[in-house]
Enzyme design. Structure first.
Site, PDB file in Angstrom:
ATOM      1  N   ASP A  59       0.852  -1.186   0.000  1.00  0.00           N
ATOM      2  CA  ASP A  59       0.000   0.000   0.000  1.00  0.00           C
ATOM      3  C   ASP A  59       0.893   1.243   0.000  1.00  0.00           C
ATOM      4  O   ASP A  59       2.115   1.149  -0.138  1.00  0.00           O
ATOM      5  CB  ASP A  59      -0.997  -0.032   1.165  1.00  0.00           C
ATOM      6  CG  ASP A  59      -0.358   0.165   2.534  1.00  0.00           C
ATOM      7  OD1 ASP A  59       0.879   0.350   2.635  1.00  0.00           O
ATOM      8  OD2 ASP A  59      -1.102   0.138   3.529  1.00  0.00           O
ATOM      9  N   CYS A  88       2.617  -3.600   4.168  1.00  0.00           N
ATOM     10  CA  CYS A  88       1.785  -2.433   4.481  1.00  0.00           C
ATOM     11  C   CYS A  88       2.406  -1.806   5.728  1.00  0.00           C
ATOM     12  O   CYS A  88       3.574  -2.057   6.014  1.00  0.00           O
ATOM     13  CB  CYS A  88       0.308  -2.798   4.655  1.00  0.00           C
ATOM     14  SG  CYS A  88      -0.107  -3.840   6.071  1.00  0.00           S
ATOM     15  N   THR A 148       1.922  -2.369   8.990  1.00  0.00           N
ATOM     16  CA  THR A 148       2.312  -3.391   9.968  1.00  0.00           C
ATOM     17  C   THR A 148       2.473  -4.773   9.363  1.00  0.00           C
ATOM     18  O   THR A 148       3.042  -5.662   9.988  1.00  0.00           O
ATOM     19  CB  THR A 148       1.257  -3.515  11.086  1.00  0.00           C
ATOM     20  OG1 THR A 148       0.027  -3.962  10.501  1.00  0.00           O
ATOM     21  CG2 THR A 148       1.062  -2.198  11.813  1.00  0.00           C
ATOM     22  N   HIS A 168       7.603 -25.414   8.621  1.00  0.00           N
ATOM     23  CA  HIS A 168       6.531 -26.121   9.333  1.00  0.00           C
ATOM     24  C   HIS A 168       5.143 -25.884   8.753  1.00  0.00           C
ATOM     25  O   HIS A 168       4.280 -26.761   8.851  1.00  0.00           O
ATOM     26  CB  HIS A 168       6.511 -25.709  10.812  1.00  0.00           C
ATOM     27  CG  HIS A 168       7.724 -26.147  11.546  1.00  0.00           C
ATOM     28  ND1 HIS A 168       7.846 -25.996  12.910  1.00  0.00           N
ATOM     29  CD2 HIS A 168       8.887 -26.720  11.144  1.00  0.00           C
ATOM     30  CE1 HIS A 168       9.017 -26.466  13.308  1.00  0.00           C
ATOM     31  NE2 HIS A 168       9.672 -26.897  12.248  1.00  0.00           N
ATOM     32  N   HIS A 225       4.464 -32.168   9.760  1.00  0.00           N
ATOM     33  CA  HIS A 225       4.028 -30.816   9.407  1.00  0.00           C
ATOM     34  C   HIS A 225       3.010 -30.857   8.259  1.00  0.00           C
ATOM     35  O   HIS A 225       2.099 -30.039   8.218  1.00  0.00           O
ATOM     36  CB  HIS A 225       5.223 -29.947   9.039  1.00  0.00           C
ATOM     37  CG  HIS A 225       6.238 -29.878  10.131  1.00  0.00           C
ATOM     38  ND1 HIS A 225       5.988 -29.299  11.355  1.00  0.00           N
ATOM     39  CD2 HIS A 225       7.511 -30.349  10.188  1.00  0.00           C
ATOM     40  CE1 HIS A 225       7.053 -29.402  12.126  1.00  0.00           C
ATOM     41  NE2 HIS A 225       7.991 -30.041  11.440  1.00  0.00           N
TER      42      HIS A 225
END
Length: 149
Positions: free
Chosen positions: A8, A65, A67, A98, A133
């Site tokens: 963004d 972005c 965060t 994993h 996994h």
């Protein structure tokens, strides 16, 4: 390997630096993000990259972005996507080993470019370990199948 990248307005500069870094490492990069500093909506770009990964147009995706959280939430709404937000390299590596993550997200307001490069390097160099996994990834994907009908 072809990597889709999306961002963004808060991450234009970091995206450009990440693209340069990836190209220097020999990756092909497809830009699905904005190049404008004008306020925009991160879900648009999370969905674009997620669709590109899910449809096989790119191998993996990177989202940025403020965060990393919002854009990853949007990406995770696309069937087949396992996007992870990482602010340090260890979790990035383990998410591939994993959880077989196919999109990495982080925040331009959370990590600096050198840390972002370390996170990306660990994520791209890690390989899914399968075994126990795989059972867990299959369980996650089964939730998606059951809940998205």
């Amino acid at each position: 390997m072809k990597i889709g990248i999306g961002n963004d307005h808060s991450a234009v500069d970091m995206k450009n630096e990440v693209v340069d870094f990836l190209v220097e490492q020999g990756y092909e990069v497809v830009n699905y993000g904005t190049d404008s500093y004008e306020s925009c909506n991160y879900p648009v770009y999370g969905e674009k990259v997620a669709n590109a990964v899910a449809q096989g147009n790119v191998d993996l995706g990177i989202l940025i972005c403020g965060t990393g959280v919002g854009i990853s939430l949007a990406a995770n709404k696309v069937k087949g996507i396992r996007a992870v937000v990482c602010s340090e390299p260890y979790s990035a590596r383990l998410s591939r080993e994993h959880n077989n993550t196919n999109i990495l997200a982080f925040g331009a307001r959370v990590v600096g470019i050198e840390l972002a490069k370390m996170i990306i390097t660990e994520w791209l160099n890690a390989e899914f370990q399968g075994g126990r996994h795989q059972t867990r990834v299959d369980m996650i994907m089964d939730i998606e199948e059951r809940k998205c009908k």
